[in-house]
Design a protein around this motif. Structure first.
Motif, PDB file in Angstrom:
ATOM      1  N   THR A  83      -7.892   7.334   5.036  1.00 39.34           N
ATOM      2  CA  THR A  83      -7.708   6.111   4.240  1.00 39.34           C
ATOM      3  C   THR A  83      -6.555   5.253   4.753  1.00 39.34           C
ATOM      4  O   THR A  83      -6.376   4.123   4.315  1.00 39.34           O
ATOM      5  CB  THR A  83      -7.439   6.430   2.753  1.00 39.34           C
ATOM      6  OG1 THR A  83      -6.353   7.356   2.666  1.00 39.34           O
ATOM      7  CG2 THR A  83      -8.661   7.009   2.067  1.00 39.34           C
ATOM      8  N   THR A  84      -5.758   5.795   5.669  1.00 44.95           N
ATOM      9  CA  THR A  84      -4.627   5.030   6.211  1.00 44.95           C
ATOM     10  C   THR A  84      -4.801   4.787   7.706  1.00 44.95           C
ATOM     11  O   THR A  84      -3.890   4.995   8.498  1.00 44.95           O
ATOM     12  CB  THR A  84      -3.289   5.764   5.955  1.00 44.95           C
ATOM     13  OG1 THR A  84      -3.434   7.135   6.374  1.00 44.95           O
ATOM     14  CG2 THR A  84      -2.927   5.775   4.497  1.00 44.95           C
ATOM     15  N   GLN A  85      -5.980   4.355   8.102  1.00 38.35           N
ATOM     16  CA  GLN A  85      -6.311   3.984   9.484  1.00 38.35           C
ATOM     17  C   GLN A  85      -6.189   5.139  10.457  1.00 38.35           C
ATOM     18  O   GLN A  85      -6.033   4.924  11.660  1.00 38.35           O
ATOM     19  CB  GLN A  85      -5.410   2.819   9.967  1.00 38.35           C
ATOM     20  CG  GLN A  85      -5.459   1.578   9.111  1.00 38.35           C
ATOM     21  CD  GLN A  85      -6.649   0.680   9.412  1.00 38.35           C
ATOM     22  OE1 GLN A  85      -7.706   1.151   9.786  1.00 38.35           O
ATOM     23  NE2 GLN A  85      -6.478  -0.617   9.227  1.00 38.35           N
ATOM     24  N   SER A 119       0.786  -1.243   0.000  1.00 40.73           N
ATOM     25  CA  SER A 119       0.000   0.000   0.000  1.00 40.73           C
ATOM     26  C   SER A 119       0.815   1.290   0.000  1.00 40.73           C
ATOM     27  O   SER A 119       0.264   2.359   0.170  1.00 40.73           O
ATOM     28  CB  SER A 119      -0.960  -0.001   1.194  1.00 40.73           C
ATOM     29  OG  SER A 119      -0.200  -0.121   2.371  1.00 40.73           O
ATOM     30  N   VAL A 120       2.103   1.192  -0.162  1.00 45.22           N
ATOM     31  CA  VAL A 120       2.912   2.389  -0.411  1.00 45.22           C
ATOM     32  C   VAL A 120       3.795   2.070  -1.607  1.00 45.22           C
ATOM     33  O   VAL A 120       4.035   0.909  -1.912  1.00 45.22           O
ATOM     34  CB  VAL A 120       3.873   2.737   0.764  1.00 45.22           C
ATOM     35  CG1 VAL A 120       3.949   4.231   0.975  1.00 45.22           C
ATOM     36  CG2 VAL A 120       3.499   2.015   2.028  1.00 45.22           C
ATOM     37  N   TYR A 168      -8.063   1.937   3.324  1.00 47.48           N
ATOM     38  CA  TYR A 168      -8.600   2.160   1.982  1.00 47.48           C
ATOM     39  C   TYR A 168      -7.526   2.522   0.959  1.00 47.48           C
ATOM     40  O   TYR A 168      -7.859   2.956  -0.139  1.00 47.48           O
ATOM     41  CB  TYR A 168      -9.609   3.316   2.034  1.00 47.48           C
ATOM     42  CG  TYR A 168     -11.018   2.947   2.454  1.00 47.48           C
ATOM     43  CD1 TYR A 168     -11.402   1.627   2.691  1.00 47.48           C
ATOM     44  CD2 TYR A 168     -11.985   3.945   2.590  1.00 47.48           C
ATOM     45  CE1 TYR A 168     -12.707   1.327   3.074  1.00 47.48           C
ATOM     46  CE2 TYR A 168     -13.288   3.650   2.952  1.00 47.48           C
ATOM     47  CZ  TYR A 168     -13.642   2.335   3.194  1.00 47.48           C
ATOM     48  OH  TYR A 168     -14.934   2.045   3.556  1.00 47.48           O
ATOM     49  N   ARG A 169      -6.246   2.379   1.327  1.00 48.57           N
ATOM     50  CA  ARG A 169      -5.215   2.819   0.394  1.00 48.57           C
ATOM     51  C   ARG A 169      -5.053   1.841  -0.764  1.00 48.57           C
ATOM     52  O   ARG A 169      -5.236   0.645  -0.619  1.00 48.57           O
ATOM     53  CB  ARG A 169      -3.874   2.966   1.124  1.00 48.57           C
ATOM     54  CG  ARG A 169      -3.843   4.197   2.004  1.00 48.57           C
ATOM     55  CD  ARG A 169      -3.848   5.486   1.222  1.00 48.57           C
ATOM     56  NE  ARG A 169      -2.525   5.828   0.713  1.00 48.57           N
ATOM     57  CZ  ARG A 169      -2.322   6.703  -0.270  1.00 48.57           C
ATOM     58  NH1 ARG A 169      -3.322   7.271  -0.876  1.00 48.57           N
ATOM     59  NH2 ARG A 169      -1.101   6.982  -0.650  1.00 48.57           N
ATOM     60  N   LEU A 170      -4.675   2.377  -1.892  1.00 51.15           N
ATOM     61  CA  LEU A 170      -4.440   1.565  -3.092  1.00 51.15           C
ATOM     62  C   LEU A 170      -3.052   0.939  -3.005  1.00 51.15           C
ATOM     63  O   LEU A 170      -2.120   1.551  -2.508  1.00 51.15           O
ATOM     64  CB  LEU A 170      -4.521   2.477  -4.327  1.00 51.15           C
ATOM     65  CG  LEU A 170      -4.535   1.791  -5.684  1.00 51.15           C
ATOM     66  CD1 LEU A 170      -5.843   1.053  -5.912  1.00 51.15           C
ATOM     67  CD2 LEU A 170      -4.318   2.811  -6.797  1.00 51.15           C
TER      68      LEU A 170
END
Ligand SMILES: *Cc1c(COP(=O)(O)O)cnc(C)c1O
Length: 402
Positions: free
Chosen positions: A242-244, A48-49, A261-263
């Motif tokens: 989106t990153t908790q 996710s990063v 919710y991160r891509l």
């Protein structure tokens, strides 16, 4: 220009045999997708990063002229976060298109708010600004600096127009109403990446814009979404949620309940390769729409869609109306007939004001949405649709007999 660039991948699902099944909207993938995905695997940036996430956000935001893009796992999550960022509170009301895929109405419920469904206009099938104005003026009341829906007593907080099937909503009157009553405008541009309204990019007309990169959209990331905004504070808040809602990169402390919710970088890599081809994909979509319109304009019982003078439609999915009285077949019967010929079509969604899932929303009459939903049939519109495949679809439609 050519309709479909030759895919380098041996066989994408959009293609297959010339006489084989023709899908509704399948992705067209190229060598660049492989290259970028391989880069993820080779560098270990798969989660996710990663550099592709940043690049994807910059590319898409840059393309729309938005200052910030925040990528999400899907378009529904983008809508959810956009509503939170906009400050929509539980029990408030959000005006939304009745004729739409269900995602925006669901997202409104995720934040505890209620959808108020606005009918479509008959010409371009988008949210009818006149109907929105009627509701705001006649069914609502201004009290202590805020607008309240008279019957329910709920505060009206936002308008969420859905740019349907690639064509923009008539935004100017909607934006004027929003300004007048202090409402936030969140655009659902999931189906309309690349569309323009009066030469401005759809998704960058309201306060927040939301996109989807699902497999059936013009640009796919395998799955994904994005929130677009010009406001730094909103972008920051969207990133946080989106990153908790993580407050510190080292200490795991959280001030709020956030979301994961991160891509992923893998998805973003696919998305980057696809966005690089956006102009070609749009040209292909527009050519497909033009061909259908030309070939089917005089076919009895069919009505082809038109493009507003103020619009540049992305023609995500060409959709025709089937007039049963003339063709002797309704849209569902035609759908089944085409299915036997290996041609995938699909009716439009059940209008949301009729959806059992949203029966507790604020209901309005939406006769136009109902009529369109009864008659509409979406035709194969993949970027990779070949001339001969489209000719097969057209011939089948021209020959339809009950
Ligand atoms: C596709 C779509 C979305 C988002 O869908 P996801 O599958 O969650 O990416 C939202 N609104 C509309 C109108 C759509 O068509």
């Amino acid at each position: 220009m050519g309709i479909a660039p030759t895919p380098i991948i041996s066989d994408t699902s959009a293609r297959g045999q010339e006489d084989g099944p023709i899908p509704l909207t399948a992705p067209t993938l190229h060598e660049q997708e492989w290259r970028y995905l391989k880069e993820c695997l080779e560098t270990g940036w798969v989660s996710s990063v990663g550099p592709f996430v940043d690049r994807f956000e910059q590319m898409v935001a840059g393309r729309l002229g938005a200052a910030y893009g925040v990528a999400t796992v899907n378009g529904t999550a983008a809508l959810h976060i956009a509503l939170l960022v906009a400050g929509v509170q539980p029990d408030e009301i959000v005006l939304v298109s009745s004729l739409s895929f269900i995602a925006p109405a669901n997202a409104i419920r995720y934040v505890g708010a209620w959808p108020l469904f606005i009918d479509a206009e008959r010409r371009y099938w988008q949210m009818d600004p006149q109907r929105a104005q009627d509701v705001l003026e006649r069914a609502c009341r201004w009290r202590r600096g805020a607008l309240y829906h008279t019957r329910t007593g709920r505060r009206v907080r936002a308008i969420l127009p859905v740019h349907l099937l690639g064509h923009p909503c008539d935004m100017e009157p909607l934006l004027a109403q929003a300004r007048k009553y202090g409402l936030v405008v969140i655009e659902d541009a999931a189906e309309s990446l690349g569309a323009r309204y009066q030469d401005q990019m759809v998704g960058h007309l309201g306060d927040l814009g939301c996109l989807s990169f699902n497999g059936n959209k013009t640009v796919t990331a395998g799955g994904g979404g994005m929130i677009l905004t010009d406001q730094a504070a909103w972008a920051e808040r969207a990133r946080y949620l989106t990153t908790q809602a993580k407050d510190d990169p080292i200490e795991s402390s959280h001030h709020e309940v956030g979301y994961n919710y991160r891509l992923s970088n893998l998805h973003a890599a696919l998305g980057c390769a696809q966005v690089e081809r956006l102009d070609e994909s749009l040209a292909a979509k527009r050519q497909i729409a033009r061909r259908y319109a030309q070939a089917l304009a005089s076919t009895p019982g069919l009505t082809v869609p038109s493009e507003a003078p103020w619009a540049f439609s992305a023609w995500w999915m060409t959709t025709v109306l089937v007039n049963e009285a003339v063709s002797g077949m309704d849209s569902r019967a035609l759908h089944r007939r085409l299915q036997t010929l290996g041609i995938e079509t699909r009716p439009l969604w059940q209008p949301l004001h009729r959806s059992p899932a949203h029966r507790r929303g604020v209901s309005m009459d939406c006769p136009v949405a109902e009529d369109l939903a009864r008659k509409a049939l979406c035709l194969p519109s993949s970027v990779g649709l070949t001339d001969s495949q489209q000719a097969r679809v057209i011939e089948a439609l021209q020959r339809m007999r009950p």
